[in-house]
Design a protein around this motif. Structure first.
Motif, PDB file in Angstrom:
ATOM      1  N   VAL A  55       0.848  -1.195   0.000  1.00 31.46           N
ATOM      2  CA  VAL A  55       0.000   0.000   0.000  1.00 31.46           C
ATOM      3  C   VAL A  55       0.882   1.242   0.000  1.00 31.46           C
ATOM      4  CG1 VAL A  55      -1.675   1.343   1.319  1.00 31.46           C
ATOM      5  CG2 VAL A  55      -1.908  -1.150   1.150  1.00 31.46           C
ATOM      6  N   TYR A  56       0.640   2.121  -0.963  1.00 34.30           N
ATOM      7  CA  TYR A  56       1.392   3.380  -1.038  1.00 34.30           C
ATOM      8  C   TYR A  56       0.672   4.493  -0.283  1.00 34.30           C
ATOM      9  CZ  TYR A  56       3.304   7.672  -3.086  1.00 34.30           C
ATOM     10  OH  TYR A  56       3.854   8.919  -3.282  1.00 34.30           O
ATOM     11  N   SER A 348       3.757  16.585  -9.100  1.00 32.10           N
ATOM     12  CA  SER A 348       5.210  16.515  -8.957  1.00 32.10           C
ATOM     13  C   SER A 348       5.810  15.363  -9.748  1.00 32.10           C
ATOM     14  CB  SER A 348       5.585  16.388  -7.478  1.00 32.10           C
ATOM     15  OG  SER A 348       5.001  15.222  -6.930  1.00 32.10           O
ATOM     16  N   GLY A 349       5.070  14.823 -10.701  1.00 35.71           N
ATOM     17  CA  GLY A 349       5.620  13.798 -11.570  1.00 35.71           C
ATOM     18  C   GLY A 349       5.258  12.375 -11.239  1.00 35.71           C
ATOM     19  N   THR A 350       4.578  12.123 -10.104  1.00 36.46           N
ATOM     20  CA  THR A 350       4.151  10.766  -9.789  1.00 36.46           C
ATOM     21  C   THR A 350       3.161  10.292 -10.842  1.00 36.46           C
ATOM     22  OG1 THR A 350       4.388  11.243  -7.432  1.00 36.46           O
ATOM     23  CG2 THR A 350       3.142   9.282  -8.028  1.00 36.46           C
ATOM     24  N   ILE A 351       3.345   9.060 -11.312  1.00 34.80           N
ATOM     25  CA  ILE A 351       2.500   8.492 -12.362  1.00 34.80           C
ATOM     26  C   ILE A 351       1.467   7.574 -11.712  1.00 34.80           C
ATOM     27  CG2 ILE A 351       2.481   7.099 -14.463  1.00 34.80           C
ATOM     28  CD1 ILE A 351       5.503   7.895 -14.715  1.00 34.80           C
ATOM     29  N   TRP A 352       0.208   7.798 -12.024  1.00 36.37           N
ATOM     30  CA  TRP A 352      -0.882   7.009 -11.451  1.00 36.37           C
ATOM     31  C   TRP A 352      -1.564   6.216 -12.566  1.00 36.37           C
ATOM     32  CZ3 TRP A 352      -1.895   6.854  -6.225  1.00 36.37           C
ATOM     33  CH2 TRP A 352      -1.269   7.832  -5.446  1.00 36.37           C
ATOM     34  N   VAL A 353      -1.628   4.901 -12.392  1.00 38.84           N
ATOM     35  CA  VAL A 353      -2.198   4.006 -13.392  1.00 38.84           C
ATOM     36  C   VAL A 353      -3.366   3.254 -12.780  1.00 38.84           C
ATOM     37  CG1 VAL A 353      -1.753   2.056 -14.927  1.00 38.84           C
ATOM     38  CG2 VAL A 353       0.034   3.764 -14.550  1.00 38.84           C
ATOM     39  N   ALA A 354      -4.519   3.296 -13.450  1.00 38.47           N
ATOM     40  CA  ALA A 354      -5.726   2.639 -12.938  1.00 38.47           C
ATOM     41  C   ALA A 354      -5.841   1.221 -13.465  1.00 38.47           C
ATOM     42  CB  ALA A 354      -6.968   3.436 -13.339  1.00 38.47           C
ATOM     43  N   GLU A 362     -16.529   1.999 -12.046  1.00 35.07           N
ATOM     44  CA  GLU A 362     -16.112   0.898 -11.184  1.00 35.07           C
ATOM     45  C   GLU A 362     -14.597   0.863 -10.967  1.00 35.07           C
ATOM     46  OE1 GLU A 362     -17.702  -2.522 -13.138  1.00 35.07           O
ATOM     47  OE2 GLU A 362     -19.762  -2.133 -12.488  1.00 35.07           O
ATOM     48  N   VAL A 363     -13.868   1.809 -11.556  1.00 36.06           N
ATOM     49  CA  VAL A 363     -12.418   1.857 -11.371  1.00 36.06           C
ATOM     50  C   VAL A 363     -12.108   2.346  -9.958  1.00 36.06           C
ATOM     51  CG1 VAL A 363     -10.283   2.988 -12.080  1.00 36.06           C
ATOM     52  CG2 VAL A 363     -11.916   2.221 -13.806  1.00 36.06           C
ATOM     53  N   THR A 364     -11.491   1.528  -9.151  1.00 29.84           N
ATOM     54  CA  THR A 364     -11.137   1.913  -7.781  1.00 29.84           C
ATOM     55  C   THR A 364      -9.672   1.661  -7.448  1.00 29.84           C
ATOM     56  OG1 THR A 364     -11.807  -0.251  -6.915  1.00 29.84           O
ATOM     57  CG2 THR A 364     -13.480   1.493  -6.912  1.00 29.84           C
ATOM     58  N   GLU A 365      -9.005   0.775  -8.181  1.00 31.81           N
ATOM     59  CA  GLU A 365      -7.632   0.392  -7.844  1.00 31.81           C
ATOM     60  C   GLU A 365      -6.631   1.149  -8.716  1.00 31.81           C
ATOM     61  OE1 GLU A 365      -6.974  -1.540  -5.226  1.00 31.81           O
ATOM     62  OE2 GLU A 365      -9.146  -1.540  -4.929  1.00 31.81           O
ATOM     63  N   TRP A 366      -5.707   1.851  -8.062  1.00 30.98           N
ATOM     64  CA  TRP A 366      -4.673   2.613  -8.756  1.00 30.98           C
ATOM     65  C   TRP A 366      -3.298   2.200  -8.248  1.00 30.98           C
ATOM     66  CZ3 TRP A 366      -5.386   6.727 -12.338  1.00 30.98           C
ATOM     67  CH2 TRP A 366      -6.728   7.041 -12.609  1.00 30.98           C
ATOM     68  N   THR A 367      -2.315   2.298  -9.117  1.00 28.58           N
ATOM     69  CA  THR A 367      -0.929   2.049  -8.749  1.00 28.58           C
ATOM     70  C   THR A 367      -0.120   3.309  -8.989  1.00 28.58           C
ATOM     71  OG1 THR A 367      -1.157  -0.261  -9.439  1.00 28.58           O
ATOM     72  CG2 THR A 367       1.077   0.569  -9.100  1.00 28.58           C
ATOM     73  N   ALA A 368       0.697   3.685  -8.008  1.00 26.51           N
ATOM     74  CA  ALA A 368       1.562   4.859  -8.126  1.00 26.51           C
ATOM     75  C   ALA A 368       2.959   4.417  -8.545  1.00 26.51           C
ATOM     76  CB  ALA A 368       1.617   5.614  -6.805  1.00 26.51           C
ATOM     77  N   ALA A 370       6.972   5.992  -9.399  1.00 27.81           N
ATOM     78  CA  ALA A 370       7.895   7.126  -9.358  1.00 27.81           C
ATOM     79  C   ALA A 370       8.171   7.587 -10.785  1.00 27.81           C
ATOM     80  CB  ALA A 370       9.198   6.709  -8.667  1.00 27.81           C
ATOM     81  N   PRO A 371       8.653   8.816 -10.958  1.00 33.83           N
ATOM     82  CA  PRO A 371       8.920   9.315 -12.314  1.00 33.83           C
ATOM     83  C   PRO A 371       9.940   8.497 -13.097  1.00 33.83           C
ATOM     84  CG  PRO A 371       8.804  11.125 -10.781  1.00 33.83           C
ATOM     85  CD  PRO A 371       8.789   9.880  -9.952  1.00 33.83           C
ATOM     86  N   ASP A 372      10.734   7.650 -12.412  1.00 36.76           N
ATOM     87  CA  ASP A 372      11.676   6.794 -13.130  1.00 36.76           C
ATOM     88  C   ASP A 372      11.066   5.441 -13.479  1.00 36.76           C
ATOM     89  OD1 ASP A 372      11.508   5.569 -10.696  1.00 36.76           O
ATOM     90  OD2 ASP A 372      13.666   5.474 -10.321  1.00 36.76           O
ATOM     91  N   GLY A 373       9.759   5.254 -13.175  1.00 39.13           N
ATOM     92  CA  GLY A 373       9.063   4.033 -13.553  1.00 39.13           C
ATOM     93  C   GLY A 373       8.987   2.957 -12.498  1.00 39.13           C
ATOM     94  N   GLU A 374       9.674   3.104 -11.379  1.00 39.44           N
ATOM     95  CA  GLU A 374       9.604   2.078 -10.342  1.00 39.44           C
ATOM     96  C   GLU A 374       8.294   2.208  -9.562  1.00 39.44           C
ATOM     97  OE1 GLU A 374      12.921   1.271  -7.872  1.00 39.44           O
ATOM     98  OE2 GLU A 374      14.391   1.778  -9.409  1.00 39.44           O
ATOM     99  N   PRO A 375       7.633   1.097  -9.278  1.00 40.20           N
ATOM    100  CA  PRO A 375       6.350   1.168  -8.567  1.00 40.20           C
ATOM    101  C   PRO A 375       6.526   1.619  -7.120  1.00 40.20           C
ATOM    102  CG  PRO A 375       7.025  -1.116  -8.862  1.00 40.20           C
ATOM    103  CD  PRO A 375       7.996  -0.288  -9.635  1.00 40.20           C
ATOM    104  N   LEU A 376       5.644   2.499  -6.682  1.00 37.80           N
ATOM    105  CA  LEU A 376       5.634   2.956  -5.293  1.00 37.80           C
ATOM    106  C   LEU A 376       4.642   2.172  -4.446  1.00 37.80           C
ATOM    107  CD1 LEU A 376       5.696   6.821  -5.930  1.00 37.80           C
ATOM    108  CD2 LEU A 376       7.615   5.363  -5.265  1.00 37.80           C
ATOM    109  N   GLY A 377       3.563   1.693  -5.077  1.00 39.54           N
ATOM    110  CA  GLY A 377       2.558   0.931  -4.333  1.00 39.54           C
ATOM    111  C   GLY A 377       1.172   1.225  -4.860  1.00 39.54           C
ATOM    112  N   ARG A 378       0.179   0.719  -4.149  1.00 39.86           N
ATOM    113  CA  ARG A 378      -1.203   0.790  -4.634  1.00 39.86           C
ATOM    114  C   ARG A 378      -2.065   1.683  -3.758  1.00 39.86           C
ATOM    115  NH1 ARG A 378      -4.130  -2.959  -1.477  1.00 39.86           N
ATOM    116  NH2 ARG A 378      -2.754  -4.359  -0.297  1.00 39.86           N
ATOM    117  N   LEU A 379      -3.222   2.052  -4.313  1.00 41.11           N
ATOM    118  CA  LEU A 379      -4.203   2.884  -3.633  1.00 41.11           C
ATOM    119  C   LEU A 379      -5.591   2.407  -4.013  1.00 41.11           C
ATOM    120  CD1 LEU A 379      -5.231   5.541  -2.186  1.00 41.11           C
ATOM    121  CD2 LEU A 379      -5.012   6.638  -4.427  1.00 41.11           C
ATOM    122  N   SER A 380      -6.474   2.246  -3.031  1.00 40.28           N
ATOM    123  CA  SER A 380      -7.871   1.886  -3.273  1.00 40.28           C
ATOM    124  C   SER A 380      -8.744   3.099  -2.997  1.00 40.28           C
ATOM    125  CB  SER A 380      -8.300   0.719  -2.378  1.00 40.28           C
ATOM    126  OG  SER A 380      -7.566  -0.443  -2.684  1.00 40.28           O
TER     127      SER A 380
END
Length: 416
Positions: A55-56, A348-354, A362-368, A370-380
């Protein structure tokens, strides 16, 4: 001076860096993703589904709501389109049905409402927010190919028209901090009367991002990707004259490309089916590619039928009903869900993907990321809440209740 994306990487929490470093050095097989270099391009490969990432952030306090049922306690929204935060805390909201732009304060009070459906000055046919610069709102309408600057108080400034012909008419436009633009066009215009489209054919559209200067002159092409898949047909002319008319319908659960760009021109393009994400700098050079190694979610027949019933209900007495039925033929349906249903880039450049859902609400799950492409974690996110903008500590979007009433809401984001 480092770019917005580079600043975001420098300021990543040290705890996250320590965890990643420990996983890579001490336990190389335990990390849910790996990073490699391929000819100078960072390649991030994710071994798990996004929902299996840590969880991010989590949704905290509801900070404010704009909108009401009948307009007595705030605006009564009809069809919320884009939502943006404005300097000072006000909120910009577009409405697709009425083709209007509204500015509201956090209490829901209407500060300005402008636009409307039409072709006159300050009117729109299919508006998009191209950008916000100080007190100026830049609105793009792809039908007349017109860029309209509006003041936050409702004044319409002189319309901007580009004197230079592009390779294709931009369907979307984003204004950059330097006054230039990035246009979303097609790679090659489709000639719908070409004989090869005389029968039903699947056409894969293209997504092309073109960099323009402040006058609309094309500087360079910065990205090309496959986009929506459509079933194209040529129907006889209703009058019996001419060569017929082109019609099309998007394939259910078909390929779709998502794109986003930051204020200085760094771009992100995501293939909706595979989830592959390509990060480019302002010149269009690829910096990072993010891939998923895990298999996609299987697509159940019940989910196909649910979408089919919904689309058929929308065209109950329409001549398009037989075509909608054709796009649900088994030979056109995939066996797995697409991976991605939306893409946003934070301030600030964080990339959010649903994560893809059959219906947008019905879209509730997102993944954050970092600007270099490494995953930071998820958000519901809460059910029936559609995110429109992510900040460092908030998410802004539109909530639709069970009666179809829409309200604009902003939630605080809390991080572990």
């Amino acid at each position: 001076m480092p770019s917005v994306l580079e600043i975001r990487w420098i300021m990543r929490p040290a705890s996250l860096l320590v965890v990643v470093a420990a996983a890579c050095v001490g336990e190389p097989d335990s990390s849910p993703w790996s990073v490699a270099d391929s000819a100078g391009v960072r390649v991030v490969e994710i071994a798990v589904e996004p929902v299996a990432l840590p969880v991010y952030a989590s949704v905290g306090e509801l900070e404010f709501t704009v909108g009401s049922i009948d307009g007595t306690d705030g605006p009564a929204f009809g069809d919320v389109g884009e939502v943006r935060s404005l300097p000072g805390g006000d909120v910009l909201v577009t409405e697709s049905r009425s083709q209007t732009v509204g500015v509201y304060d956090r209490s829901g009070r209407t500060l300005a409402r402008m636009g409307g459906r039409g072709d006159g000055p300050g009117e729109f046919r299919f508006l998009h927010v191209a950008g916000v610069a100080g007190d100026t709102l830049w609105i793009w309408d792809p039908i007349p190919q017109r860029l309209t600057p509006l003041s936050r108080s409702g004044r319409v400034w002189p319309v901007v028209t580009f004197e230079h012909e592009l390779a294709d008419r931009p369907g979307d436009l984003r204004r950059l901090a330097d006054g230039g633009f990035v246009a979303r066009t097609r790679f090659q215009p489709l000639d719908p009367l070409d004989p090869k489209y005389a029968e039903s054919k699947v056409w894969t559209d293209s997504l092309v991002l073109r960099r323009l200067d402040a006058e609309g002159l094309e500087i360079d092409t910065i990205a090309i990707a496959a986009a929506e898949q459509l079933l194209r047909e040529i129907w006889p002319s209703p009058t019996g004259e001419g060569d017929g008319r082109p019609v099309g319908a998007m394939l259910p659960f078909g390929t779709q490309a998502h794109w986003a760009i930051d204020s200085i021109g760094n771009s992100v393009v995501v293939d909706g089916t595979s989830g592959q994400m390509v990060l480019r700098d302002v010149r269009g050079s690829i910096r990072t590619v993010v891939r998923f190694a895990s298999p996609p979610r299987p697509l159940p027949e019940a989910e196909v039928e649910r979408l089919r019933r919904s689309r058929l209900d929308d065209v109950e007495s329409s001549p398009f009903r037989p075509m909608v039925e054709r796009v649900f033929s088994k030979e056109l349906l995939p066996t797995a869900f697409p991976r991605v249903g939306g893409l946003l880039v934070g301030e600030s450049g964080t990339i959010w993907v649903a994560q893809y859902a059959t219906f947008p609400e019905e879209v509730t799950e997102w993944t954050a990321f970092a600007p270099d492409g490494e995953p930071l974690g998820r958000l519901s996110l809460p059910a029936r809440f559609q995110a429109r903008e992510f900040g460092e500590a908030y998410v802004l979007g539109a909530h639709t209740d069970e009666f179809g009433v829409q309200r604009v809401q902003r939630y605080r984001l809390e991080r572990p």
